[in-house]
Design an enzyme around this catalytic site. Structure first.
Site, PDB file in Angstrom:
ATOM      1  N   ASP A 127     -24.057 -51.485   0.718  1.00 45.55           N
ATOM      2  CA  ASP A 127     -22.443 -51.300  -0.465  1.00 45.55           C
ATOM      3  C   ASP A 127     -23.367 -50.475  -0.891  1.00 45.55           C
ATOM      4  O   ASP A 127     -24.094 -50.538  -2.142  1.00 45.55           O
ATOM      5  CB  ASP A 127     -21.937 -52.664  -0.623  1.00 45.55           C
ATOM      6  CG  ASP A 127     -21.300 -52.475  -1.368  1.00 45.55           C
ATOM      7  OD1 ASP A 127     -19.902 -52.173  -1.256  1.00 45.55           O
ATOM      8  OD2 ASP A 127     -20.846 -52.713  -2.988  1.00 45.55           O
TER       9      ASP A 127
ATOM     10  N   GLU B 123     -23.507 -46.997   3.678  1.00 50.31           N
ATOM     11  CA  GLU B 123     -22.046 -46.212   2.199  1.00 50.31           C
ATOM     12  C   GLU B 123     -22.463 -45.365   1.144  1.00 50.31           C
ATOM     13  O   GLU B 123     -22.899 -45.628   0.477  1.00 50.31           O
ATOM     14  CB  GLU B 123     -21.671 -47.255   2.334  1.00 50.31           C
ATOM     15  CG  GLU B 123     -19.303 -47.458   1.521  1.00 50.31           C
ATOM     16  CD  GLU B 123     -19.784 -48.153   0.127  1.00 50.31           C
ATOM     17  OE1 GLU B 123     -18.570 -47.409  -0.604  1.00 50.31           O
ATOM     18  OE2 GLU B 123     -19.820 -48.632  -0.742  1.00 50.31           O
TER      19      GLU B 123
HETATM   20  C1  GLC Z   1     -17.313 -49.995  -1.541  1.00 49.26           C
HETATM   21  C2  GLC Z   1     -16.900 -51.372  -1.168  1.00 49.26           C
HETATM   22  C3  GLC Z   1     -15.308 -51.473  -2.378  1.00 49.26           C
HETATM   23  C4  GLC Z   1     -15.527 -52.300  -3.434  1.00 49.26           C
HETATM   24  C5  GLC Z   1     -17.517 -51.424  -4.091  1.00 49.26           C
HETATM   25  C6  GLC Z   1     -17.945 -52.121  -5.088  1.00 49.26           C
HETATM   26  O1  GLC Z   1     -16.720 -48.868  -2.264  1.00 49.26           O
HETATM   27  O2  GLC Z   1     -16.018 -50.432   0.127  1.00 49.26           O
HETATM   28  O3  GLC Z   1     -14.714 -52.384  -1.436  1.00 49.26           O
HETATM   29  O4  GLC Z   1     -14.799 -51.799  -4.172  1.00 49.26           O
HETATM   30  O5  GLC Z   1     -18.148 -51.109  -2.622  1.00 49.26           O
HETATM   31  O6  GLC Z   1     -18.490 -53.217  -4.499  1.00 49.26           O
END
Ligand code: GLC
Ligand code: CA
Length: 548
Positions: free
Chosen positions: A209, A251
């Site tokens: 993440d 991500e």
């Molecule tokens: C990522 C997740 C999102 C979350 C963010 C902060 O972007 O997909 O849902 O709010 O991280 O952890």
């Protein structure tokens, strides 16, 4: 350590898999408290196996005050009590592996909850003390000026004053999510221990993440720093040294070139989401022109053999549009977010089916592309039955409502009183659970669900989709998107009409003269390919998979 559950240990499994993204809380409630849980998910594994997916990606299920749906972790090595116990998790893992389903979990490494004991200790520790050093502190808000704010709908600064600490702490997301300090080697050690904990329980991979933001440095925009890549390389080395066949999924919501950097030299991530492609798929549909897709595919760097793009249409967040040009953004808003509340700041907070007005042809076209473009497809729970969203709910909650299993009370999701559900089920006359649910679609051979099962099965029969090369074709008619997927043994031609009218395209298939295209989704042969242009007519939003 070899894999505890699955017998075959093909290290490239992530290239052939199909991933299903879900929140345990939203899937199935086994004990009637209104909240989905691990025993409930375990009961529903047969459904997932029948669907044909081969990996699950679980959204955060750790103890958390849920200010950001669990992306605010208060304990990295446990299960949120509402979702069950660690034993329940282990039983789930065994049951998943026994069915050949792999499990990817979240490693939220960038930040914790402000309720995490590390933060509680840090704010009380003296400046300079080791405990304090777990987070990033400042006496002024001026440090790291020029760093963009990500959640601009709620936050006005990346610094928040903590009266206990008497200092500002750094956070890239909500103020309740203080960023960990990766300049402190103990933080990385703690994260490696977290990885070890879940890997030892058999987890097959981590979604990393918010990975671009691990490290900070003055004078930069604090994304993608070399320091961050160095941390990632340590994490990867740790993974490879101690485990086999486990993966990282990055991500990174940036340009294809910036995302490419997260594969490193084979020493960072195995997979990364193709974020920039997503809004362009929807753009092509409303512009009735393939160009936004083909332009993006051209800009997408080719990946070496062991890397893979992760493809998706919609997920648990809003659809990002920041990488588009202003006119394109406006076009998307016009088509897909006609009401202001469908937007979360600049992003579109809606599910797949309502985005395309529930139009089955458009949904199937998008899925046909998802399943045939280079990469590993990810399904978002509920989208396989065309679930709707609830734009009245705050933030991203409207796309995170309970799974719709049947027309029974609470959509068959829970036995609880309806007002006790963690979120209301969808009840409108178009997408409500009485109309859209698993049970009815399992009985209807013409349903979206059954079509999806067939398409997934088809894709799984041909490794070329996950591993082969792609060559784009450019027929003069721009409503026709066409590409070839090929490897040493197979050649597939995918032809799609992104418009609402029947269209004819002439393809240059001279390289395949003499071959006969065969429909893969239906029985049927096409005329043999000759030396001249190969003409094809496609109905509105039709997509053909042809094997040459
Ligand atoms: C990522 C997740 C999102 C979350 C963010 C902060 O972007 O997909 O849902 O709010 O991280 O952890
Ligand atoms: Ca429950």
């Amino acid at each position: 350590m070899a894999h505890p559950g699955l017998t075959h240990s093909d290290t490239l499994w992530y290239k052939d898999t199909i991933i299903y993204e879900l929140h345990v809380r939203a899937f199935y409630d086994s004990n009637g408290d209104g909240i989905g849980d691990f025993p409930g998910l375990t009961q529903k594994l047969d459904y997932l196996q029948d669907l044909g997916i081969t990996a699950l990606w679980l959204l955060p299920f750790y103890p958390s005050p849920l200010r950001d749906d669990g992306y605010d972790v208060a304990d990295y090595q446990n299960v949120h009590p509402a979702y069950g116990t660690l034993d329940d998790f282990q039983r789930f893992m065994q049951a998943a592996h026994a069915r050949g389903l792999r499990v990817i979990t979240e490693l939220v490494a960038n930040h914790t909850s402000d309720q995490h004991p590390w933060f509680q200790a840090a704010r009380r520790a003296k400046p300079g003390a080791p405990a304090r050093d777990f987070y990033v502190w400042s006496d002024t808000e001026q440090r790291y000026a020029g760093t963009p704010i990500i959640f601009r709908d709620v936050e006005t600064s990346n610094w928040t004053w903590d009266p206990v600490a008497g200092a500002y702490y750094w956070h890239r997301f909500f103020a309740q999510q203080p960023d960990l300090n990766y300049a402190n080697p103990r933080v990385l050690d703690a994260m490696l221990q977290t990885m070890r904990f879940w890997l030892d329980l058999g987890v097959d991979g981590f979604r990393l993440d918010a990975i671009p933001y691990l490290c900070e440095r003055e004078g930069t925009n604090n994304a993608n720093l070399p320091e961050t890549h160095a941390i990632l390389k340590v994490m990867r080395r740790f993974l490879d040294q101690h485990y086999e066949g486990r993966i990282f999924l990055a991500e990174v919501t940036q340009t294809p070139a910036d995302i490419r950097a997260y594969f490193g030299e084979g020493d960072e991530c195995h997979m990364a989401y193709h974020f920039p492609l997503v809004p362009r798929l929807f753009l092509a549909l409303c512009q009735e022109d393939r160009t936004s897709i083909t332009d993006m595919l051209q800009q997408t760097p080719a990946l070496p053999d062991d890397y893979q793009w992760a493809l998706f249409l919609r997920n648990h967040d809003a659809m990002g549009v920041k990488m588009l040009m202003e006119a394109e953004r406006q076009r998307l808003y016009q088509a897909y977010a006609p009401e202001p509340r469908m937007l979360l700041h600049t992003e579109i907070r809606r599910r797949l089916a309502p985005l395309v007005h529930g139009h089955l042809g458009r949904i199937q076209l998008l899925y046909s592309l998802l399943l045939s473009l280079p990469g590993t497809p990810i399904f978002y729970y509920g989208d396989e039955i065309g679930m709707g969203d609830n734009v009245v709910l705050e933030d991203r909650a409207g796309v995170r409502t309970p799974m719709q299993w049947s027309g029974d009370r609470n959509a068959g999701f829970s036995q609880a009183d309806s007002q006790r559900l963690y979120a209301p089920v969808i009840m409108d006359p178009v997408y409500g659970y009485q109309v859209i649910n698993v049970e009815s679609q399992e009985r209807d051979p013409a349903s979206l669900l059954q079509w999806m099962q067939r398409m997934i099965a088809l894709r799984q029969q041909h490794q070329v989709f996950g591993r082969g090369e792609m060559t784009l074709l450019y027929p003069r008619n721009h409503t026709i998107l066409a590409y070839i997927r090929h490897d040493a043994t197979e050649t597939m031609l995918i032809v799609a009409n992104v418009s609402s009218q029947p269209q004819r395209g002439e393809l240059d298939l001279a390289a395949y003269t003499g071959l006969i295209p065969r429909e893969m989704c239906r029985e049927g042969e096409f005329p043999a390919i000759g030396a001249g242009p190969y003409g094809l007519t496609l109905g509105p939003y039709a997509c053909s998979w042809l094997r040459l």
